[in-house]
Design an enzyme around this catalytic site. Structure first.
Site, PDB file in Angstrom:
ATOM      1  N   LYS A 106       0.812  -1.218   0.000  1.00 20.35           N
ATOM      2  CA  LYS A 106       0.000   0.000   0.000  1.00 20.35           C
ATOM      3  C   LYS A 106       0.844   1.267   0.000  1.00 20.35           C
ATOM      4  O   LYS A 106       0.341   2.361  -0.281  1.00 20.35           O
ATOM      5  CB  LYS A 106      -0.979  -0.047   1.155  1.00 20.35           C
ATOM      6  CG  LYS A 106      -1.987  -1.160   0.920  1.00 20.35           C
ATOM      7  CD  LYS A 106      -3.005  -1.311   1.992  1.00 20.35           C
ATOM      8  CE  LYS A 106      -4.074  -2.308   1.604  1.00 20.35           C
ATOM      9  NZ  LYS A 106      -3.553  -3.691   1.478  1.00 20.35           N
TER      10      LYS A 106
HETATM   11  C1  LIG Z   1      -4.342  -4.682   1.001  1.00 23.77           C
HETATM   12  C2  LIG Z   1      -3.654  -5.939   0.837  1.00 23.77           C
HETATM   13  C3  LIG Z   1      -4.102  -6.905  -0.071  1.00 23.77           C
HETATM   14  C4  LIG Z   1      -5.371  -6.771  -0.870  1.00 23.77           C
HETATM   15  O1  LIG Z   1      -5.389  -5.684  -1.750  1.00 23.77           O
HETATM   16  P1  LIG Z   1      -6.789  -5.108  -2.248  1.00 23.77           P
HETATM   17  O2  LIG Z   1      -6.451  -3.917  -3.048  1.00 23.77           O
HETATM   18  O3  LIG Z   1      -7.543  -4.747  -0.996  1.00 23.77           O
HETATM   19  O4  LIG Z   1      -7.461  -6.174  -2.997  1.00 23.77           O
HETATM   20  C5  LIG Z   1      -3.361  -8.069  -0.205  1.00 23.77           C
HETATM   21  N1  LIG Z   1      -2.254  -8.273   0.526  1.00 23.77           N
HETATM   22  C6  LIG Z   1      -1.802  -7.375   1.407  1.00 23.77           C
HETATM   23  C7  LIG Z   1      -0.590  -7.677   2.198  1.00 23.77           C
HETATM   24  C8  LIG Z   1      -2.470  -6.170   1.587  1.00 23.77           C
HETATM   25  O5  LIG Z   1      -2.008  -5.301   2.476  1.00 23.77           O
END
Ligand SMILES: *Cc1c(COP(=O)(O)O)cnc(C)c1O
Length: 481
Positions: A106
């Site tokens: 993120k």
């Molecule tokens: C947020 C996240 C996801 C999922 O991503 P989305 O955009 O919500 O589908 C998968 N793995 C990790 C480690 C994340 O932090």
């Protein structure tokens, strides 16, 4: 460029306003009225910051000086200059999205969003502060806090489910510094926290407040667009290293929760990037697997706590954007979302399901299979992956086995294995005694893979945010900020 709501019931906004507003006032999500155009070939073989600048400018033309914003967001903040390196194994190519300042995928989006917001704020001549309100199932919270820390004119408040995030994730958040940040635990699960945040937005609508509310969740278009870049980056790496020719399709397997990451892959495909199948990988919370296979989205089921908590989600917000992009029908989307809200499920028309299945394939991997995958990938490929990435890997294998589609496969790796040291250690047969920090050190000793610096220093950091509240009290809490 004009944006409108997926539900068709809100005023249009230009791209800068859409970033400031986050959620549209009818509860829908913003998308461009006319899909942007970009010569995708010009994004191949250039450096990652240039790719990001081109893609962001195409989607958000009302935000000026994009090159400067991109540099400010990313330059020198990631472990490598190319932000999201790819690692080739014998089986699949891994796209590492976790090399940012908080070791979360993120970071890619949440390093950029604050820059987009401050620029949009200036552009709109907005005087009052913005309050960013976010619910997190773990990684979003820290990445958002780090991205917004001490950004002038913006404050941020993060809610996380009490007991619903890993110890490392919790420590990352509660140790956050900065004079504009608040972090608070909520009794309940992630969906409770996210619903609480949505309710606050609804309750505050039209009210005179000392701040303007906005969101850093992947419902914000300014959060989604930066994620398109790494699909181009991965594709570019495959071209530059001679593994594919320009134009060859590539499949991507994506560990999915809120459907933001994989939707960015679909947006890349719509821009022209030769994306083959987008493989939607879930854990035991397989609501998306069922949806993509049957056309019925049904959240009336238990939420399991798994070793991949960032995917423990029953309502994947960004799916709404896909439904609009494939149907072009805001009335249909509004009807389906209303049905989800009141009855807990919906079924899409057969022609829409067919379009979904042309582009997406879905599967899931539970904790036991995830652990087995971590072990096998480590032993057979020499690559250490976390439980989220393991779902992506396992489902990619299912896809290849069941379809025989042998086009190059990129597995998106969304977390450092050091974010989930107990699960990773036990998967490879290591001793999980002690706290997460002891486990991290043991994992490093056993594998020789280095602990990211931002995680190894955490133990010494003081806990600054210790509040826990009931979900019913979230609104009151925010109004007192
Ligand atoms: C947020 C996240 C996801 C999922 O991503 P989305 O955009 O919500 O589908 C998968 N793995 C990790 C480690 C994340 O932090």
């Amino acid at each position: 460029m004009q944006y409108h709501s997926t539900r068709g019931g809100a005023a249009e906004a230009n791209s800068a306003q859409a970033v400031l507003l986050g959620l549209a006032e009818d509860g829908g999500l913003y998308l461009p009225k006319t899909f942007p155009e970009l010569d995708w070939r010009r994004c191949i073989g250039v450096d990652t910051l240039t790719m990001a600048e081109k893609i962001l400018s195409a989607f958000l033309p009302d935000i000026p000086n994009m090159q400067e914003l991109v540099t400010r967001a990313y330059s020198g903040k990631f472990e490598t200059e190319d932000l999201t390196p790819t690692v080739k194994t014998d089986r699949f190519t891994v796209l590492e999205l976790f090399r940012g300042p908080t070791s979360a995928f993120k970071d890619v989006a949440l390093s950029m969003l604050p820059q987009l917001m401050t620029a949009a704020k200036t552009e709109a001549g907005m005087q009052e502060d913005i309050l960013i309100l976010t619910a997190t199932s773990g990684d979003t919270g820290k990445a958002a806090l780090a991205g917004f820390q001490d950004v002038p004119g913006i404050r941020i408040c993060v809610f996380y489910p009490d007991g619903g995030v890993s110890d490392v994730q919790r420590r990352q958040m509660v140790s956050q510094e900065g004079n504009n940040v608040t972090v608070c635990a909520v009794r309940g699960n992630f969906d409770d926290a996210q619903t609480g945040v949505k309710n606050i937005f609804a309750a505050c609508q039209g009210k005179e407040l000392p701040f303007a509310l906005s969101s850093a969740n992947s419902i914000n278009i300014g959060r989604l667009v930066p994620q398109i870049t790494y699909y181009f980056k991965a594709y570019s790496d495959l071209v530059v290293s001679g593994q594919i020719d320009l134009g060859d399709p590539v499949n991507f397997s994506v560990p999915t929760g809120n459907f933001g990451d994989i939707l960015a892959g679909f947006l890349a495909k719509k821009l022209g990037l030769p994306v083959g199948k987008l493989i939607c990988a879930s854990n035991a919370n397989n609501v998306l697997t069922d949806f993509i296979r049957t056309g019925t989205y049904d959240r009336r089921r238990p939420l399991y706590k798994t070793t991949s908590p960032s995917m423990d989600i029953l309502v994947s917000s960004n799916l709404e954007r896909l439904l609009y992009l494939l149907s072009g029908d805001t009335a249909l989307v509004a009807e389906l979302m209303a049905k989800l809200n009141t009855q807990g499920y919906y079924t899409v028309p057969a022609d829409l399901l067919e379009k979904v299945q042309q582009i997406f394939w879905a599967g899931y991997s539970d904790d036991a299979r995830g652990a087995d995958t971590i072990r096998r990938v480590w032993q057979e490929q020499g690559y250490l992956c976390d439980p989220h990435t393991a779902s992506g890997w396992a489902v990619a294998e299912d896809y290849v086995n069941q379809t025989g589609d042998n086009r190059p496969m990129v597995v998106l790796s969304t977390a450092s294995p050091y974010k989930f040291p107990a699960a990773v250690l036990s998967a490879i047969g290591g001793d999980t005694a002690g706290d997460e920090f002891a486990q991290m050190e043991r994992l490093e000793a056993v594998t020789g893979v280095k602990i990211p610096e931002n995680l190894s220093g955490l133990r010494q950091k003081p806990e600054r945010h210790t509040g826990v509240i009931d979900k019913e009290d979230m609104l009151t809490f925010v109004l007192k900020l």
